[in-house]
Enzyme design. Sequence first.
Site, mmCIF file in Angstrom:
data_model
loop_
_atom_site.group_PDB
_atom_site.id
_atom_site.type_symbol
_atom_site.label_atom_id
_atom_site.label_comp_id
_atom_site.label_asym_id
_atom_site.label_seq_id
_atom_site.Cartn_x
_atom_site.Cartn_y
_atom_site.Cartn_z
ATOM 1 N N HIS A 242 0.828 -1.218 0.000
ATOM 2 C CA HIS A 242 0.000 0.000 0.000
ATOM 3 C C HIS A 242 0.864 1.271 0.000
ATOM 4 C CE1 HIS A 242 -3.586 -2.360 1.286
ATOM 5 N NE2 HIS A 242 -2.786 -2.970 2.116
HETATM 6 O O1 RIB Z 1 -4.533 -0.066 5.220
HETATM 7 C C1 RIB Z 1 -3.178 -0.115 4.879
HETATM 8 C C2 RIB Z 1 -2.398 0.916 5.633
HETATM 9 O O2 RIB Z 1 -2.509 0.677 7.053
HETATM 10 C C3 RIB Z 1 -0.894 0.864 5.340
HETATM 11 O O3 RIB Z 1 -0.327 2.117 5.518
HETATM 12 C C4 RIB Z 1 -0.389 -0.089 6.392
HETATM 13 O O4 RIB Z 1 0.995 0.110 6.686
HETATM 14 C C5 RIB Z 1 -1.223 0.326 7.578
HETATM 15 O O5 RIB Z 1 -0.608 1.458 8.165
#
Ligand code: RIB
Length: 320
Positions: A242
């Site tokens: 992500h």
């Molecule tokens: O939902 C994904 C996000 O939440 C990413 O940034 C992961 O590292 C968590 O922080």
Amino acid sequence: MPTPLIIDTDPGVDDAFAIALAALSEDVELLGVTTVFGNVPLEATTLNARRVLALCGRADVPVAAGAARPLVHAQLQRASHVHGSDGLSGRSAALPEPARALEPGGAVSLLVSLLEAAAEPVTIAPIGPLTNIALLLAAHPEVREKIARIVVMGGGLAGGNTTGAAEFNIWSDPEAARRVLVEEPVPCVLVPMDLTYRCAVDSTWLGKLAASGPIGTALEALTPDYLAHYRKALGWDGIVLHDAVAVAEAIRPGILKTESYPIEVECSLGPARGATLVDRRRQALRADAEGDVAPGRVEVAVDTDLEGLRGFILERLTQA
Ligand code: RIB
Ligand code: CA
């Protein structure tokens, strides 16, 4: 000209990849890293960020710790079931020890000093809960003009990953997210999980990273717990990076296709808490004014060349 960048982060396995992506990119001036609670407690996210920078040979990058909890209501759960007990699949201690002391003044102080000293406006990439950024903008509105844009990993257009309604970063501090995304007239790009999931990488990609050299080997070694989670979430052997998707946009503007929409963030304590409500109705059906950077409007990342993006991230992580 290199992109001046500050990353605000809660490492976290995908955060580690995102920090490395910036740290290893020669067209990025990584001014600093600030840490926040999130996937695991602040003490762990801070140690992890410092260790990843040490792994990348970036003792020049200052790190400061920020908020240990949300602005208003407590965080109801962390994400150690996704990232491992230490935030890095239990492998944090296998990384090099931090190569420089923590900055003493805390995250907001470091953000202010870096922004004030910057010769040109700075991109900020928050890839965890938005608490530090909300505090910065609330206490120091004068720095807005030194922020080029805020590229946020967060939100879900069609539901969430932490509840049916909310994505983890937004859900962890909805009040902070609303302040940054809705109330502040600073250009924001929102990189939601709808797109980041589509950018998932597979075991072949991870194998190329692992075989690329010591840094790639060390990064891939951080993934076992994360892979176990995403094997279930995806239904195949892959992981969702992500935060690296958001940082790719921060360092290569336009690598993601964005569209401008009004946004709201649900801050009630009900079942929809933390939902990001992006209004994608046709303009003619919306009453909002078309402002360039009207509060409550964000650029939402909706698409990209998936293979091109995966190749970009791999190329940057393996060039060291
Ligand atoms: O939902 C994904 C996000 O939440 C990413 O940034 C992961 O590292 C968590 O922080
Ligand atoms: Ca994160």
